[in-house]
Scaffold this active site. Structure first.
Site, PDB file in Angstrom:
ATOM      1  N   CYS A 123       2.077   4.405   1.601  1.00  0.00           N
ATOM      2  CA  CYS A 123       3.512   3.651   1.173  1.00  0.00           C
ATOM      3  C   CYS A 123       3.161   2.628   1.090  1.00  0.00           C
ATOM      4  O   CYS A 123       4.682   1.825   1.682  1.00  0.00           O
ATOM      5  CB  CYS A 123       4.001   4.865   1.880  1.00  0.00           C
ATOM      6  N   HIS A 258      10.663   1.790   2.642  1.00  0.00           N
ATOM      7  CA  HIS A 258       9.427   2.999   1.912  1.00  0.00           C
ATOM      8  C   HIS A 258      10.702   4.367   2.289  1.00  0.00           C
ATOM      9  O   HIS A 258      11.449   4.639   3.085  1.00  0.00           O
ATOM     10  CB  HIS A 258       8.706   3.557   2.735  1.00  0.00           C
ATOM     11  N   ASN A 289       9.559  10.641  -3.492  1.00  0.00           N
ATOM     12  CA  ASN A 289       8.374   9.579  -2.348  1.00  0.00           C
ATOM     13  C   ASN A 289       7.429   9.351  -3.191  1.00  0.00           C
ATOM     14  O   ASN A 289       7.342  10.314  -3.778  1.00  0.00           O
ATOM     15  CB  ASN A 289       8.626  10.659  -0.944  1.00  0.00           C
TER      16      ASN A 289
END
Ligand SMILES: CC(C)(COP(=O)(O)OP(=O)(O)OC[C@H]1O[C@@H](n2cnc3c(N)ncnc32)[C@H](O)[C@@H]1OP(=O)(O)O)[C@@H](O)C(=O)NCCC(=O)NCCS
Length: 333
Positions: A123, A258, A289
């Site tokens: 990420c 993020h 996500n």
């Protein structure tokens, strides 16, 4: 007589020219996932802020998503695809260990024979890629770079896993980076903590899968461990990135962390004491996500919804499996 080597000279500054985005075609609501994990729409909304996540059709892969996002970014940049001489793909969901996503994307978008390689920084991958594109262009190793975060995480989720599966979505976000008259990408604060490598990642190796010792490897995490690390340690990294760039939180137009969990995003905003004027990326609500793709996807959405952010400063921070992290302040195109 010794021959002295010529050294490349780059440019003084770089900036992001444009963004491109591709989200999976299917909006998957919480109710479609709660059965096998004994959860509920209410629990997922309260604990994560996610209402739906976008997931790709079975026939679409991370390379297809990256290609679509990259095409849009190049088109919006005004640069000819053949002028792109560096393609960096950040991904943890390349359907094959090799060849890289980057080389195929470079060819598909008309940037063949650009230098091309993939980055596995989960990420944090997009922030890592932006750091590299900026450094390589300033060093004279490239002129115009594409950085694309691309993930098809639905291929590596176990629908019965209640630690992470319901968080994850599919998509790609791309930028074109090139020379600039003024600084457009601030210093990157990045690093890792491999002592916590067990906190999030794949649950099995491919060789164990091959040997019949384990099922198909999927993502899992120790949610509360990652949550605490994100909230306590990543806020410090975000502050360091502001300090390194010489800007205050009140100078920001946008904050784009993020998209891991809405509660983490809210906690960041609170601890950084962001004024109301700073627009916060909250793409997680409808996209989920998407690991390396989450920051550029959230930024793409912010620029669509708030065109007045153009030219403003944004703080972006990625963090995840490794553990790894990367943050920098950028000027929005
Ligand atoms: C995964 C995450 C949403 C879980 O939320 P949490 O608030 O930490 O939840 P916990 O694991 O502490 O569990 C709290 C309770 O919910 C339950 N629970 C856990 N997962 C659940 C689920 N998917 N559905 C329903 N209930 C669940 C637990 O059993 C526990 O119940 P109890 O209180 O009766 O014991 C959260 O930890 C998280 O987002 N972590 C960080 C994610 C991240 O940043 N990842 C980065 C890499 S991408």
């Amino acid at each position: 007589m010794t021959v002295s080597l010529r050294q490349p000279t780059g440019v003084a500054h770089t900036r992001i020219y444009s963004y491109g985005a591709a989200r999976g075609e299917l909006a998957v609501p919480n109710d479609d996932l709660v059965g096998p994990i004994d959860s509920s729409d209410e629990w997922i909304r309260q604990r994560t802020g996610i209402v739906t996540r976008m997931r790709a059709e079975p026939g679409t892969d991370a390379i297809d998503l990256a290609t679509e996002a990259t095409r849009e970014a190049i088109e919006r940049s005004g640069i000819d695809p053949s002028d792109v001489d560096l393609v960096i793909c950040a991904t943890i969901s390349n359907p094959k260990q090799t060849p890289s996503v980057s080389a195929i994307v470079a060819d598909r978008v008309g940037a063949n024979p650009a230098a091309a390689y993939d980055v596995n920084a989960a990420c944090a991958g997009f922030a890592y890629g932006v750091a590299q594109a900026d450094a390589l262009i300033r060093a004279g190793a490239a002129h115009y770079a594409v950085v694309v975060g691309t993930e098809k995480l639905s291929d590596v989720v176990d629908p019965t896993d209640r630690s992470i599966s319901f968080l994850l979505g599919d998509g790609a976000g791309a930028v074109v980076v090139g020379p600039s008259d003024t600084p457009g990408i601030g210093p990157t604060v990045w690093g890792s903590d491999g002592s916590k490598s067990d906190a999030v990642g794949m649950n099995h190796t491919l060789t164990d899968f091959r040997d019949g010792k384990a099922p198909w490897p999927t993502l899992r995490q120790e949610g509360p461990t990652v949550f605490r690390w994100a909230v306590w340690e990543m806020v410090k990294v975000a502050r360091e990135a502001l300090e390194a760039a010489g800007v205050a939180a009140s100078d920001l137009a946008a904050f784009i962390p993020h998209q891991a969990n809405m509660r983490i995003i809210d906690e960041f905003a609170k601890q950084l004491k962001l004024p109301e004027t700073v627009v916060v990326g909250r793409d997680i609500e409808t996209t989920g996500n998407t690991s390396a793709a989450s920051i550029p996807l959230a930024t793409h959405r912010l620029l669509e919804e708030h065109p007045e952010l153009s030219g403003g400063l944004a703080l972006q921070i990625g963090f995840g499996a490794g553990l790894v992290f990367g943050a920098q302040v950028i000027v929005l195109p």
